[in-house]
Write a protein that holds these residues in place. Structure first.
Motif, short mmCIF file in Angstrom:
data_model
loop_
_atom_site.label_atom_id
_atom_site.label_comp_id
_atom_site.label_asym_id
_atom_site.label_seq_id
_atom_site.Cartn_x
_atom_site.Cartn_y
_atom_site.Cartn_z
N ALA A 235 0.83 -1.21 0.00
CA ALA A 235 0.00 0.00 0.00
C ALA A 235 0.86 1.26 0.00
O ALA A 235 0.58 2.21 -0.71
N THR A 239 0.49 3.30 -4.07
CA THR A 239 -0.73 4.05 -4.32
C THR A 239 -0.51 5.55 -4.53
O THR A 239 -1.14 6.16 -5.39
N PRO A 286 -11.22 -6.12 -3.93
CA PRO A 286 -11.77 -7.47 -4.00
C PRO A 286 -12.57 -7.84 -2.76
O PRO A 286 -12.27 -7.39 -1.66
N HIS A 343 -12.87 -1.05 6.19
CA HIS A 343 -11.52 -1.15 5.61
C HIS A 343 -11.06 0.15 4.94
O HIS A 343 -10.08 0.15 4.20
N ALA A 351 -1.32 10.05 2.54
CA ALA A 351 -1.43 10.21 1.08
C ALA A 351 -1.81 11.65 0.73
O ALA A 351 -1.20 12.27 -0.14
C1 HEM Z 1 -3.73 8.06 -2.73
C2 HEM Z 1 -3.21 6.98 -2.17
C3 HEM Z 1 -4.03 5.84 -1.66
C4 HEM Z 1 -5.19 5.33 -2.15
C5 HEM Z 1 -5.98 5.81 -3.37
C6 HEM Z 1 -5.57 4.22 -1.28
C7 HEM Z 1 -6.69 3.45 -1.45
C8 HEM Z 1 -7.12 2.49 -0.57
C9 HEM Z 1 -8.36 1.75 -0.68
C10 HEM Z 1 -9.34 1.89 -1.83
C11 HEM Z 1 -8.46 0.93 0.39
C12 HEM Z 1 -9.61 -0.02 0.72
C13 HEM Z 1 -9.28 -1.46 0.43
C14 HEM Z 1 -10.47 -2.38 0.58
O1 HEM Z 1 -11.55 -1.95 0.98
O2 HEM Z 1 -10.31 -3.58 0.26
C15 HEM Z 1 -7.27 1.13 1.19
C16 HEM Z 1 -6.99 0.44 2.36
C17 HEM Z 1 -5.79 0.55 3.02
N1 HEM Z 1 -4.75 1.44 2.74
FE1 HEM Z 1 -4.75 2.83 1.31
N2 HEM Z 1 -4.63 4.07 -0.31
C18 HEM Z 1 -3.68 5.05 -0.49
C19 HEM Z 1 -2.54 5.26 0.28
C20 HEM Z 1 -2.16 4.47 1.34
C21 HEM Z 1 -0.94 4.62 2.06
C22 HEM Z 1 0.14 5.67 1.79
C23 HEM Z 1 -0.92 3.67 3.01
C24 HEM Z 1 0.19 3.49 3.99
C25 HEM Z 1 0.17 2.79 5.01
C26 HEM Z 1 -2.17 2.91 2.90
C27 HEM Z 1 -2.55 1.86 3.70
C28 HEM Z 1 -3.75 1.21 3.64
C29 HEM Z 1 -4.13 0.14 4.55
C30 HEM Z 1 -3.31 -0.41 5.69
C31 HEM Z 1 -5.41 -0.27 4.16
C32 HEM Z 1 -6.25 -1.38 4.79
C33 HEM Z 1 -7.16 -0.79 5.83
C34 HEM Z 1 -8.04 -1.83 6.51
O3 HEM Z 1 -8.23 -2.93 5.97
O4 HEM Z 1 -8.57 -1.51 7.57
N3 HEM Z 1 -2.89 3.44 1.87
N4 HEM Z 1 -6.47 2.09 0.60
#
Ligand code: HEM
Length: 393
Positions: A235, A239, A286, A343, A351
């Motif tokens: 992640a 992203t 997914p 999630h 970000a």
């Molecule tokens: C613009 C940048 C980013 C976008 C568009 C994005 C998008 C997303 C999306 C769509 C999900 C949901 C996944 C799901 O429902 O299956 C997600 C979850 C997550 N993202 Fe991001 N993300 C970004 C940046 C980051 C960054 C920098 C991190 C750094 C740690 C991160 C960590 C996570 C984590 C740990 C989850 C899981 C959360 C959970 O399951 O509770 N993301 N992200």
């Protein structure tokens, strides 16, 4: 229970589809709100495209589960917290949320600004660059490795490993899975090495903080820490790069929008939300059905893999006024680019800060830029990266 989803010739895997997914989304919403696409990965799943259905799937994790069988990304244990369903999920989020809170992230802003300035210094005089290679990839990768506590000197190796999972080389499905699994083993090896070192001696980094975190009054195990690190690795390294690519590609082709950022930098946070909505760099998430259910009249049996089309929900005319217009003054913008429900993205504050600082600094130094003459942008399917983003100014 047999589903009645119509078959579609779209795949959402061809580069030309990734360039203009909005047209495909509209057709799916209007004609096949639940569909079976024709791609190598998508043909195993049913897509959900209408905003109402997408929100409902994100908000009912007991039916639309995120357990690890929903997707093959090389891991042998569930990624934490992404592939953990409630009620355990919230215990992990409680431990991790404070690390990524807005106030915490604000502390890293000076370092992000320093790094983006260095990256711009390296290219500003030459009048052109591959933006992906010069800025979009090194900025978030370096910052994230520094935060997490992985050696920045190995950034190229880590980026290649992450790409080996997210964009595996073409080939048969079985060949891809084999490569993804082999890459997954290498990621485990890297993480185990660093986690063991931090367990022996803490440092001022996120891994050390996570090692000392407690979930439900219990310390995390070494495997827990590695499973969190595996998800962060994917992640955190991908992203923001993909989002910066999509935004700069849009701005380079839309001079009026670009000029507004130059004239009025205060609008940048709104512009970021609107470009996240329209571009949706992470266009799908997914799920797998945990019980028999029905979406838009289509029956689905338990165990059906689902592709939830966030990008389609973000451009659904049923809820958005002028969805295909990128309007930096849009009043209400409750987009789903960071997902929704339990999630919802943990890293959204990091970000947003990185994207804002990058766009502020870039437009202050390089206000007038465009795509290189004759360039045909190549968007990668899946997470929408633009590797060949050649800009001139
Ligand atoms: C613009 C940048 C980013 C976008 C568009 C994005 C998008 C997303 C999306 C769509 C999900 C949901 C996944 C799901 O429902 O299956 C997600 C979850 C997550 N993202 Fe991001 N993300 C970004 C940046 C980051 C960054 C920098 C991190 C750094 C740690 C991160 C960590 C996570 C984590 C740990 C989850 C899981 C959360 C959970 O399951 O509770 N993301 N992200």
């Amino acid at each position: 229970m047999t589903d009645t989803a119509p078959h579609s010739h779209y795949t959402l895997e061809r580069p030309e589809e990734a360039e203009d997914p909005q047209t495909i989304y509209r057709e799916l919403r209007d004609n096949a709100p639940v569909a079976r696409l024709a791609g190598r990965a998508t043909s195993h799943t049913l897509t959900i495209s209408r905003h109402e259905d997408v929100v409902s799937a994100l908000r009912t994790p007991e039916v639309f589960s995120s357990d690890s069988s929903a997707v093959e990304i090389g891991n042998t244990r569930p990624l934490v917290p992404l592939q953990v369903d409630p009620p355990h999920h919230s215990k992990h989020r409680k431990a991790l949320d404070p690390l990524f809170a807005p106030r915490q992230m604000a502390k890293y802003e000076p370092r992000v600004r320093e790094l983006i300035r260095e990256l711009i210094d390296a290219v500003v005089e030459q009048g052109h660059c591959n933006f992906h290679e010069a800025v979009a990839e090194p900025l978030p990768s370096t910052i994230f490795l520094e935060l997490l506590g992985l050696p920045v000197s190995r950034v190229h190796e880590f980026v290649a490993l992450k790409d080996g999972i997210i964009r595996p080389p073409a080939g048969s499905m079985e060949e891809r899975f084999q490569k993804v699994r082999a890459t997954g083993q290498k990621i485990y090896a890297v993480l185990e090495e660093v986690v063991d070192a931090r367990m022996a001696e803490r440092q001022d980094d996120f891994l050390s903080t996570i090692i000392d975190a407690e979930v439900d009054g219990q310390p995390l195990t070494r495997d827990d820490v590695v499973d969190i690190g595996y998800l962060f690795f994917l992640a955190g390294l991908d992203t923001v790069s993909a989002s910066l690519d999509c935004m700069m590609a849009f701005l380079a082709q839309n001079p009026d929008h670009r000029q507004r950022l130059v004239d009025d930098p205060a609008i940048i946070p709104h512009a970021i939300e609107e470009m996240l909505r329209y571009e949706t760099p992470v266009p799908t998430v997914p799920r797998i059905t945990a019980s028999d259910t029905e979406v838009s009249g289509c029956p689905m049996s338990a165990g059906t893999p689902i592709t939830v089309l966030l990008g389609s929900a973000n451009t659904d005319e049923r809820v958005w006024d002028r969805p295909d217009e990128v309007d930096f003054d849009r009043e209400s913008n409750r987009h789903l680019a960071f997902g929704g429900g339990v999630h919802r993205c943990l890293g959204s504050h990091l970000a947003r800060m990185e994207l804002r600082v990058a766009l502020e600094e870039w437009h202050a130094r390089v206000p007038d830029y465009r795509l290189a003459e004759g360039l045909e942008l190549k968007y990668s399917p899946g997470i929408r990266q633009v590797d060949n983003l050649e800009l001139v100014w």
